[in-house]
Scaffold this motif. Structure first.
Motif, PDB file in Angstrom:
ATOM      1  N   GLU A  55      35.505  38.458  45.862  1.00  0.00           N
ATOM      2  CA  GLU A  55      35.005  37.080  45.794  1.00  0.00           C
ATOM      3  C   GLU A  55      34.572  36.743  44.371  1.00  0.00           C
ATOM      4  O   GLU A  55      34.912  35.673  43.829  1.00  0.00           O
ATOM      5  CB  GLU A  55      33.838  36.900  46.755  1.00  0.00           C
ATOM      6  CG  GLU A  55      33.210  35.514  46.708  1.00  0.00           C
ATOM      7  CD  GLU A  55      31.797  35.467  47.287  1.00  0.00           C
ATOM      8  OE1 GLU A  55      31.348  34.356  47.643  1.00  0.00           O
ATOM      9  OE2 GLU A  55      31.155  36.540  47.363  1.00  0.00           O
ATOM     10  N   ALA A  56      33.819  37.640  43.747  1.00  0.00           N
ATOM     11  CA  ALA A  56      33.328  37.395  42.388  1.00  0.00           C
ATOM     12  C   ALA A  56      34.476  37.297  41.394  1.00  0.00           C
ATOM     13  O   ALA A  56      34.485  36.409  40.524  1.00  0.00           O
ATOM     14  CB  ALA A  56      32.356  38.502  41.982  1.00  0.00           C
ATOM     15  N   GLY A  88      37.788  48.165  34.080  1.00  0.00           N
ATOM     16  CA  GLY A  88      37.753  46.868  33.420  1.00  0.00           C
ATOM     17  C   GLY A  88      37.198  45.771  34.316  1.00  0.00           C
ATOM     18  O   GLY A  88      36.742  46.003  35.433  1.00  0.00           O
ATOM     19  N   VAL A  89      37.263  44.531  33.798  1.00  0.00           N
ATOM     20  CA  VAL A  89      36.675  43.397  34.511  1.00  0.00           C
ATOM     21  C   VAL A  89      37.432  43.067  35.789  1.00  0.00           C
ATOM     22  O   VAL A  89      36.889  42.409  36.680  1.00  0.00           O
ATOM     23  CB  VAL A  89      36.614  42.154  33.598  1.00  0.00           C
ATOM     24  CG1 VAL A  89      35.619  42.365  32.485  1.00  0.00           C
ATOM     25  CG2 VAL A  89      37.983  41.793  33.046  1.00  0.00           C
ATOM     26  N   LEU A  90      38.674  43.512  35.886  1.00  0.00           N
ATOM     27  CA  LEU A  90      39.464  43.284  37.093  1.00  0.00           C
ATOM     28  C   LEU A  90      39.607  44.555  37.925  1.00  0.00           C
ATOM     29  O   LEU A  90      40.560  44.703  38.687  1.00  0.00           O
ATOM     30  CB  LEU A  90      40.848  42.730  36.724  1.00  0.00           C
ATOM     31  CG  LEU A  90      40.861  41.339  36.095  1.00  0.00           C
ATOM     32  CD1 LEU A  90      42.281  40.911  35.746  1.00  0.00           C
ATOM     33  CD2 LEU A  90      40.211  40.303  37.008  1.00  0.00           C
ATOM     34  N   LYS A  91      38.664  45.438  37.814  1.00  0.00           N
ATOM     35  CA  LYS A  91      38.691  46.667  38.603  1.00  0.00           C
ATOM     36  C   LYS A  91      38.807  46.337  40.095  1.00  0.00           C
ATOM     37  O   LYS A  91      38.071  45.513  40.621  1.00  0.00           O
ATOM     38  CB  LYS A  91      37.430  47.484  38.354  1.00  0.00           C
ATOM     39  CG  LYS A  91      37.397  48.800  39.109  1.00  0.00           C
ATOM     40  CD  LYS A  91      36.122  49.583  38.812  1.00  0.00           C
ATOM     41  CE  LYS A  91      36.093  50.896  39.583  1.00  0.00           C
ATOM     42  NZ  LYS A  91      34.859  51.677  39.305  1.00  0.00           N
ATOM     43  N   ASP A 128      46.132  38.724  32.819  1.00  0.00           N
ATOM     44  CA  ASP A 128      46.446  40.098  32.416  1.00  0.00           C
ATOM     45  C   ASP A 128      45.195  40.955  32.570  1.00  0.00           C
ATOM     46  O   ASP A 128      44.169  40.501  33.098  1.00  0.00           O
ATOM     47  CB  ASP A 128      47.018  40.149  30.992  1.00  0.00           C
ATOM     48  CG  ASP A 128      46.007  39.780  29.906  1.00  0.00           C
ATOM     49  OD1 ASP A 128      44.790  39.666  30.209  1.00  0.00           O
ATOM     50  OD2 ASP A 128      46.428  39.598  28.755  1.00  0.00           O
ATOM     51  N   SER A 129      45.263  42.184  32.105  1.00  0.00           N
ATOM     52  CA  SER A 129      44.160  43.126  32.332  1.00  0.00           C
ATOM     53  C   SER A 129      42.865  42.705  31.652  1.00  0.00           C
ATOM     54  O   SER A 129      41.778  43.112  32.065  1.00  0.00           O
ATOM     55  CB  SER A 129      44.562  44.523  31.838  1.00  0.00           C
ATOM     56  OG  SER A 129      44.813  44.493  30.440  1.00  0.00           O
ATOM     57  N   GLU A 130      42.975  41.879  30.603  1.00  0.00           N
ATOM     58  CA  GLU A 130      41.795  41.430  29.860  1.00  0.00           C
ATOM     59  C   GLU A 130      41.360  40.029  30.259  1.00  0.00           C
ATOM     60  O   GLU A 130      40.536  39.416  29.577  1.00  0.00           O
ATOM     61  CB  GLU A 130      42.093  41.471  28.354  1.00  0.00           C
ATOM     62  CG  GLU A 130      42.517  42.838  27.827  1.00  0.00           C
ATOM     63  CD  GLU A 130      41.456  43.898  28.103  1.00  0.00           C
ATOM     64  OE1 GLU A 130      40.258  43.585  27.938  1.00  0.00           O
ATOM     65  OE2 GLU A 130      41.829  45.025  28.477  1.00  0.00           O
TER      66      GLU A 130
END
Length: 379
Positions: A317-318, A271-274, A338-340
């Motif tokens: 950083e990103a 996901g976006v927070l990998k 949260d995860s999303e």
């Protein structure tokens, strides 16, 4: 404008500092998502962390606005929050002196004295250390009490002892060593590393334990089983720093076990927070809090930068600046996602600037980016 580490230092920080400084020289405790300040009483924790963060940024950039801001906040903290004993009250109601806060006061004073010796007398640092040793240290174990109340009455049934004050005191004495080159600070650091190994490292996994019993023995409860990924990274970074400064190399092995524990199960895998650390695990490494506070990301990024994992540090950083920081004109961020990437905790706690500053300055030290005009001589 790209939101990244240089943007944070050169664009965001000046705007934030203008926004959070009060007429009396204190920093407000938090901003809401619209940039409105809360009305909480100024705390030593927030003032001291901000003094350190600004002094650290001055060392990283030579930008005078950061030194000036740190000196202004220090004058407020010294006048409004310092106790004649040499310690600092938790806040302006003058009812409790927490060990956790003293560690950040020491971190702030030693760093600010380096860049502005006329502002911070050496006696302030000595008096603070004497207070920590004479009032907040258990003479039987050498471990730190949680606060002045526990120091006066002893730990009572139901009280917990925490690793956190010890970790940040280690951070403060290592900083004092770097700022002064006085070997007494390394002796103090060695004592704190030995305490951690004795009382706060799980012998089975090598992970840092958050809480123990009042007698410092393991705690067979949910609190005793709590493991925070952010603190594994934070301790590991400190232990590597300790070894770099000449400490016992066994600390590197301690750090490696902590990192092995957290990276086995403590990071989001997709996901976006990998790659973002989860907020909490249990003693077996199972995820108990699958949310993502901002500060553990900064600790993972700081560790990655310091240990040569440049790509991972840049990925973090990103995530931090694109996902947690607002794109608009208000100098705010959110504290938890949260995860999303939905916001769970929108408040921009001022004390978190300390975490972000350490991440971005460690990235500069590693050559990952350039902040301002570059670092000044720290020696």
């Amino acid at each position: 404008m790209t939101r990244n580490a240089p943007w944070f230092v050169n664009d965001f920080m000046p705007r934030w500092l203008d926004h959070v400084m009060t007429p009396c020289g204190a920093v407000v405790e938090a901003l809401d998502i619209k940039g409105q300040a809360d009305a909480a009483s100024p705390s030593t924790l927030t003032q001291a962390r901000t003094i350190f963060a600004l002094a650290q940024l001055y060392l990283a950039t030579g930008d005078e606005q950061f030194r000036s801001g740190a000196c202004t906040i220090y004058v407020f903290m010294d006048d409004a929050l310092r106790d004649p004993s040499g310690g600092y009250w938790a806040n302006c109601d003058n009812t409790l002196r927490r060990t956790y806060d003293q560690s950040f006061a020491l971190l702030a004073l030693t760093t600010l004295r380096k860049i502005s010796p006329q502002t911070v007398p050496e006696s302030r640092i000595n008096d603070l250390w004497d207070f920590v040793q004479g009032t907040l240290t258990d003479p039987e174990t050498g471990a730190l009490w949680e606060d002045s109340a526990m120091a006066a009455h002893g730990a009572r049934a139901g009280d917990l002892r925490a690793q956190n004050p010890h970790m940040h005191m280690l951070e403060a004495v290592l900083q004092a060593f770097e700022m002064t080159a006085d070997p007494v600070w390394m002796d103090r650091a060695t004592h704190l590393v030995q305490l951690a190994a004795r009382y706060f490292v799980d012998p089975q996994t090598g992970a840092i334990i958050e809480f123990v019993r009042p007698d410092l023995a393991p705690l067979a409860t949910t609190e005793g089983g709590r493991r925070e990924p952010g603190h594994q990274y934070e301790w590991a970074w400190l232990l590597h720093r300790y070894v770099t400064f000449g400490g016992d190399d066994m600390a590197r092995a301690m750090a490696d076990r902590m990192i092995h524990f957290v990276e086995a199960t403590g990071l989001r895998g997709d996901g976006v927070l990998k790659g973002a650390p989860f907020d909490a695990l249990d003693a077996a490494g199972c995820v108990t809090e699958a949310s993502h506070l901002l500060w553990p990301l900064t600790e993972a990024g700081k560790y990655d930068a310091a240990t040569g994992a440049a790509d991972r540090a840049r990925d973090i950083e990103a995530i931090i600046f694109e996902r947690y920081f607002a794109a608009g004109p208000d100098p705010v961020w959110c504290n938890q996602l949260d995860s999303e990437c939905s916001i769970l905790w929108p408040t921009a706690l001022s004390r978190l600037i300390y975490h972000i500053v350490l991440f971005v300055t460690e990235g500069q030290n590693a050559g990952l980016w350039q902040l301002g005009s570059g670092p000044i001589n720290r020696i």
